[in-house]
Motif scaffolding. Structure first.
Motif, PDB file in Angstrom:
ATOM      1  N   ASP A   1       3.234  -7.404  -7.021  1.00 29.69           N
ATOM      2  CA  ASP A   1       1.850  -7.795  -7.293  1.00 29.69           C
ATOM      3  C   ASP A   1       0.868  -6.953  -6.497  1.00 29.69           C
ATOM      4  N   LEU A   2       1.162  -6.736  -5.213  1.00 30.51           N
ATOM      5  CA  LEU A   2       0.273  -5.910  -4.389  1.00 30.51           C
ATOM      6  C   LEU A   2       0.325  -4.448  -4.811  1.00 30.51           C
ATOM      7  N   MET A   3       1.502  -3.978  -5.225  1.00 28.65           N
ATOM      8  CA  MET A   3       1.601  -2.588  -5.668  1.00 28.65           C
ATOM      9  C   MET A   3       0.665  -2.338  -6.840  1.00 28.65           C
ATOM     10  N   VAL A   4       0.642  -3.246  -7.814  1.00 26.52           N
ATOM     11  CA  VAL A   4      -0.215  -3.072  -8.987  1.00 26.52           C
ATOM     12  C   VAL A   4      -1.684  -3.040  -8.575  1.00 26.52           C
ATOM     13  N   ILE A   5      -2.075  -3.928  -7.673  1.00 26.53           N
ATOM     14  CA  ILE A   5      -3.466  -3.974  -7.219  1.00 26.53           C
ATOM     15  C   ILE A   5      -3.844  -2.684  -6.507  1.00 26.53           C
ATOM     16  N   PHE A   6      -2.979  -2.217  -5.627  1.00 22.91           N
ATOM     17  CA  PHE A   6      -3.294  -1.009  -4.874  1.00 22.91           C
ATOM     18  C   PHE A   6      -3.259   0.238  -5.756  1.00 22.91           C
ATOM     19  N   VAL A   7      -2.350   0.273  -6.725  1.00 20.79           N
ATOM     20  CA  VAL A   7      -2.331   1.415  -7.648  1.00 20.79           C
ATOM     21  C   VAL A   7      -3.656   1.497  -8.401  1.00 20.79           C
ATOM     22  N   ALA A   8      -4.147   0.364  -8.880  1.00 17.50           N
ATOM     23  CA  ALA A   8      -5.432   0.362  -9.581  1.00 17.50           C
ATOM     24  C   ALA A   8      -6.563   0.830  -8.681  1.00 17.50           C
ATOM     25  N   ALA A   9      -6.540   0.417  -7.411  1.00 17.71           N
ATOM     26  CA  ALA A   9      -7.589   0.836  -6.481  1.00 17.71           C
ATOM     27  C   ALA A   9      -7.483   2.315  -6.144  1.00 17.71           C
ATOM     28  N   LEU A  10      -6.267   2.808  -5.950  1.00 18.38           N
ATOM     29  CA  LEU A  10      -6.078   4.210  -5.578  1.00 18.38           C
ATOM     30  C   LEU A  10      -6.433   5.148  -6.724  1.00 18.38           C
ATOM     31  N   VAL A  11      -6.109   4.755  -7.945  1.00 18.25           N
ATOM     32  CA  VAL A  11      -6.456   5.588  -9.099  1.00 18.25           C
ATOM     33  C   VAL A  11      -7.964   5.689  -9.261  1.00 18.25           C
ATOM     34  N   ASP A  12      -8.683   4.676  -8.799  1.00 24.29           N
ATOM     35  CA  ASP A  12     -10.135   4.627  -8.970  1.00 24.29           C
ATOM     36  C   ASP A  12     -10.883   5.463  -7.929  1.00 24.29           C
ATOM     37  N   VAL A  13     -10.191   5.973  -6.914  1.00 22.16           N
ATOM     38  CA  VAL A  13     -10.854   6.806  -5.906  1.00 22.16           C
ATOM     39  C   VAL A  13     -11.260   8.136  -6.540  1.00 22.16           C
ATOM     40  N   PRO A  14     -12.526   8.563  -6.429  1.00 20.46           N
ATOM     41  CA  PRO A  14     -12.963   9.819  -7.072  1.00 20.46           C
ATOM     42  C   PRO A  14     -12.165  11.027  -6.584  1.00 20.46           C
TER      43      PRO A  14
ATOM     44  N   ARG B   1       7.258   2.465 -11.025  1.00 16.10           N
ATOM     45  CA  ARG B   1       6.390   1.287 -10.967  1.00 16.10           C
ATOM     46  C   ARG B   1       7.083   0.074 -11.576  1.00 16.10           C
ATOM     47  N   THR B   2       7.813   0.289 -12.670  1.00 15.73           N
ATOM     48  CA  THR B   2       8.511  -0.826 -13.304  1.00 15.73           C
ATOM     49  C   THR B   2       9.570  -1.409 -12.376  1.00 15.73           C
ATOM     50  N   LEU B   3      10.348  -0.537 -11.746  1.00 21.44           N
ATOM     51  CA  LEU B   3      11.406  -1.010 -10.847  1.00 21.44           C
ATOM     52  C   LEU B   3      10.829  -1.748  -9.642  1.00 21.44           C
ATOM     53  N   CYS B   4       9.683  -1.285  -9.141  1.00 22.15           N
ATOM     54  CA  CYS B   4       9.065  -1.946  -7.990  1.00 22.15           C
ATOM     55  C   CYS B   4       8.411  -3.265  -8.380  1.00 22.15           C
ATOM     56  N   TYR B   5       8.015  -3.396  -9.630  1.00 26.71           N
ATOM     57  CA  TYR B   5       7.348  -4.627 -10.062  1.00 26.71           C
ATOM     58  C   TYR B   5       8.335  -5.702 -10.492  1.00 26.71           C
ATOM     59  N   LEU B   6       9.524  -5.309 -10.926  1.00 20.24           N
ATOM     60  CA  LEU B   6      10.488  -6.271 -11.441  1.00 20.24           C
ATOM     61  C   LEU B   6      10.836  -7.379 -10.448  1.00 20.24           C
ATOM     62  N   PRO B   7      11.056  -7.098  -9.149  1.00 17.25           N
ATOM     63  CA  PRO B   7      11.386  -8.197  -8.239  1.00 17.25           C
ATOM     64  C   PRO B   7      10.332  -9.294  -8.194  1.00 17.25           C
ATOM     65  N   PHE B   8       9.061  -8.939  -8.399  1.00 18.17           N
ATOM     66  CA  PHE B   8       8.006  -9.942  -8.381  1.00 18.17           C
ATOM     67  C   PHE B   8       8.148 -10.918  -9.532  1.00 18.17           C
ATOM     68  N   LEU B   9       8.776 -10.472 -10.631  1.00 22.66           N
ATOM     69  CA  LEU B   9       8.943 -11.330 -11.803  1.00 22.66           C
ATOM     70  C   LEU B   9      10.083 -12.328 -11.647  1.00 22.66           C
TER      71      LEU B   9
ATOM     72  N   LEU C   1       0.825  -1.202   0.000  1.00 21.67           N
ATOM     73  CA  LEU C   1       0.000   0.000   0.000  1.00 21.67           C
ATOM     74  C   LEU C   1       0.862   1.256   0.000  1.00 21.67           C
ATOM     75  N   GLY C   2       1.945   1.252   0.785  1.00 28.13           N
ATOM     76  CA  GLY C   2       2.825   2.418   0.818  1.00 28.13           C
ATOM     77  C   GLY C   2       3.465   2.703  -0.524  1.00 28.13           C
ATOM     78  N   VAL C   3       3.959   1.662  -1.185  1.00 33.82           N
ATOM     79  CA  VAL C   3       4.565   1.844  -2.505  1.00 33.82           C
ATOM     80  C   VAL C   3       3.514   2.288  -3.513  1.00 33.82           C
ATOM     81  N   GLY C   4       2.290   1.753  -3.398  1.00 27.63           N
ATOM     82  CA  GLY C   4       1.222   2.187  -4.291  1.00 27.63           C
ATOM     83  C   GLY C   4       0.875   3.657  -4.110  1.00 27.63           C
ATOM     84  N   LEU C   5       0.841   4.108  -2.851  1.00 28.05           N
ATOM     85  CA  LEU C   5       0.570   5.527  -2.594  1.00 28.05           C
ATOM     86  C   LEU C   5       1.645   6.418  -3.198  1.00 28.05           C
TER      87      LEU C   5
END
Length: 315
Positions: free
Chosen positions: A178-191, A114-122, A97-101
């Motif tokens: 993986d969690l960063m991507v999910i939280f980014v999608a949720a945070l962007v969706d907040v009005p 975002r790319t650098l934070c997602y790479l370790p998951f791969l 959540l912190g990285v997503g924020l």
């Protein structure tokens, strides 16, 4: 007295039920073949002596009495697994959540971040674990050399039973893409209008997060916690590889390895299931351990879903 249902209405209901069953049939077949049947077979084998070669022999509750009464590793594996659930899951959710924020608030370089934070998951779990063991090696690892250089001293990490589980937790937190991507999608969706209204009312950053962001992403947080608990209850590969590499066992003829190195601190329930089922070929004991693992995961999931309001705020 209940009125009789007209034949035409009964036929219509049958057609509707048949049509519904036809649409549900792919899921029903998959559920039956890949979940219901394996679960039933596991329950059956838990009451038998079965070595994967000879036909199963019914032994009643003998496997259950052995696991709960005489099995020497159950308590330790259960404690380690619950420790990982209690520590690893909240930390992964908080860091994700912190990285997503941070990712949604960056104005420049957001895509690179975002790319650098997602790479370790791969990274493949085995390769990532081996790299972490070498990085945290107390003798030659650069992390301990850095800690020693600044006066903190070296840490045993995967060679120390007090630090092995924190080492696995660091590995899990490192791969939070993986969690960063999910939280980014949720945070962007907040009005955005809600943030603007809160700012006009004098709400600061914490108030905006508490009363605007958090209620909007509560379902996503619940999803992350529930899936994290289920995944951690199945934690196997990283703990096994870390123990093998740290102990110097890399596999090969004539080498034996007892899971849980060092001193059983990385032993988890899935490792016991594998060892019982495919090393000692005691399928009955493995089935009992599998059912225990399944029951704990289901109970934890049901508790989280039932008490979601208490854990995450009002619906």
């Amino acid at each position: 007295m209940t009125a009789a249902v007209p034949p035409a209405l009964r036929a219509q209901r049958r057609r509707r039920a048949a049509r519904t069953a036809a649409f549900l049939s792919p899921w029903l077949i998959g559920f039956s073949v890949f979940f219901l049947y394996p679960l039933g077979a596991t329950a059956y084998y838990s009451f038998t002596h079965y070595d994967l070669i000879n036909p199963p022999v019914w032994v009643g509750l003998r496997n259950w009495r052995y696991v709960f009464g005489d099995y020497p590793y159950l308590g330790q594996a259960l404690r380690n697994t619950l420790w990982l659930v209690a520590i690893m899951v909240p930390l992964r959710v908080l860091f994700g959540l912190g990285v997503g924020l941070v990712a949604v608030r960056l104005r420049r370089g957001a895509n690179l971040f975002r790319t650098l934070c997602y790479l370790p998951f791969l990274a493949p779990p085995v390769a990532a674990t081996i790299a972490f063991v070498f990085l945290l090696n107390p003798a030659t690892g650069p992390v301990d050399q850095l800690l020693d250089g600044i006066g903190i001293g070296t840490v045993g990490w995967f060679n120390d039973p007090d630090w092995s589980k924190p080492g696995l937790t660091l590995l899990a937190v490192w791969g939070i893409g993986d969690l960063m991507v999910i939280f980014v999608a949720a945070l962007v969706d907040v009005p955005r209008e809600q943030y603007e209204a809160a700012a006009l009312d004098g709400a600061g950053p914490w108030q905006r997060f508490r009363y605007v962001t958090w209620p909007a992403i509560t379902p996503i947080v619940l999803f992350a916690v529930v899936t994290g608990v289920i995944q951690t209850m199945q934690y196997y590969t990283q703990a096994m590889v870390a123990g093998k590499v740290a102990s110097g066992i890399v596999g090969g003829p004539g080498q034996s390895f007892e899971p849980g190195y060092p001193q059983g601190s990385t032993l988890t329930l899935p490792q016991l299931v594998y060892e019982s089922g495919f090393s000692t070929f005691d399928t009955g004991v493995a089935a009992v351990l599998s059912l225990i693992l399944f029951a704990i995961a289901m109970a934890a999931t049901a508790l989280l879903l039932r008490r979601r309001a208490g854990f995450l705020g009002p619906d």
